[in-house]
Each structure stands twice: as C-alpha cells, then as structure tokens.
Enzyme design. Sequence first.
Site, PDB file in Angstrom:
ATOM      1  N   ASP A   1       0.825  -1.213   0.000  1.00  0.00           N
ATOM      2  CA  ASP A   1       0.000   0.000   0.000  1.00  0.00           C
ATOM      3  C   ASP A   1       0.859   1.262   0.000  1.00  0.00           C
ATOM      4  OD1 ASP A   1      -3.052  -0.921   1.189  1.00  0.00           O
ATOM      5  OD2 ASP A   1      -1.366  -2.269   1.528  1.00  0.00           O
ATOM      6  N   THR A   2       1.827   1.288   0.902  1.00  0.00           N
ATOM      7  CA  THR A   2       2.689   2.459   1.012  1.00  0.00           C
ATOM      8  C   THR A   2       3.511   2.660  -0.247  1.00  0.00           C
ATOM      9  OG1 THR A   2       2.839   2.316   3.428  1.00  0.00           O
ATOM     10  CG2 THR A   2       4.628   3.458   2.291  1.00  0.00           C
TER      11      THR A   2
END
Length: 239
Positions: free
Chosen positions: A186-187
């Site tokens: 996600d990051t």
Amino acid sequence: MSEIEVSSVLPVYNDREALTIAIPRSIEHLEAIAPGRFELIVAEDGSSDGSAEFVRECAESDPRVRLMHGDERLGRGKALARAFAGAHGPIVCYYDVDLATDMQHLAELIAAIRDGADIATGSRLLPESNIVRTGDREIASRGYNRLVRTILKSHLYDHQCGFKAFNRARLLTLLPSVESNHWFWDTEVLVRAQRNGYRISEFPVRWRQGEGTTVKPKDVLEMGSAILHLWWQLHAEKN
C-alpha cells in the site's frame, strides 16, 4: 450482466467467518453504486480454513462473485496485484475483509475515481476521521506514517488504510515498479504514484479496529526496514 464498471477486491487469508458478512454486505453496497455493473473478486491467498470452498459456493449462486485462489501464499500485495490484473472494470478497489472501514464510504471512494482521481484512499489520520483502536495501534500507526512522510516525502497522512480505489489502467502502468509483496505494498504504491504525478484523493473515514488485530514488534521492524529500503531504491533510481 451489463459491462463491468467497478471491480471490488477482498484480500483474504483464512477469513472464512468474516466472508459470511463481507460478501453479502459488499454486494449490497456495490449494487447501489453500480447496479448490474460490478464484480466482487475474492483474492484468496493460500487459506487453509475453507475460505476458498465457501467463496466457490457463493460464486455458484451469484455470478457477480469471482474467486482468485492461490494454492501457495503470495503475500497480500501480490495477491491484490494479481486480482487487479485480472479484473474487468476500469475502476478497481479493495477493502479489508473485516470491514473495519465503514462501508458507507464506498460510494465516496468510487466517486473519487469517477471524478478523475487516479487513486482514492481512506484516511484514519485526518482531523475529521472517526476511529476507535487500542493505544498501541494508534501510536504505531502515527509513528509509521510520520516516518513515511519524513523519509519518503509523501504528502499523504495515512498510507496503510485498507480502503483504496484506483483507475485500473493507471495502476497497471505503475505496478511493474512495485516490489513489495505484502503489507508494505500500500505504502509503496502511494509513494511511487506521487513521484509519478498521479492524482490522489485522501478523505477521512469512520474506522473500527477488528477483533484479534495486534501489532507485533516484528511487524514494526519490518515496516521500518521497508521504508529505508524504498528510500534507497528511489535514491538509486533518481541517480
């Protein structure tokens, strides 16, 4: 069924019980957002608790449900990437199977992509966010996101909220550069998207911590190491 507009993905690993709630609730909300123009993909990642068998039963009675099964665990990020690659809709989204983020926000999430955003993401760390979680999770989350903002120069506040949508074509262009296969996915997607000029919409959500969710010291160390590894990669690419 009409042409698919929205492909919604549930990442699953040994979550059979949660699926009994998540699948019907997802269909209810998706039908209100894109009536007759959605699919619900369960990205099942090597489960051993009967999750895949349960989803197959659901798919037999409802063709809007699709199972993407993996015999061996790929990791959450890789399972999501595979599901998005195989999705049929120009808008793709995912959310955690425990429905920690209030599903009332799903319409807002999809609307952001319809309105031209490349990525939309819920945020638990904006002033207007309404969250309930234990103190250790709160401290770990705020510390982690501060590091991402400081070291990786992100302009977002919450990188790990499991509630995101994408313009599928734009996402598929970005994914070959994303190396993370698990939680850091996600990051890395959000950081790389910002560096490539993607339009990202971040909005506050109502979020409640799921049962049995804990933060382990090993997880914190791994995520910290991942931040530094991505910083090094981006530095090397720049030079």
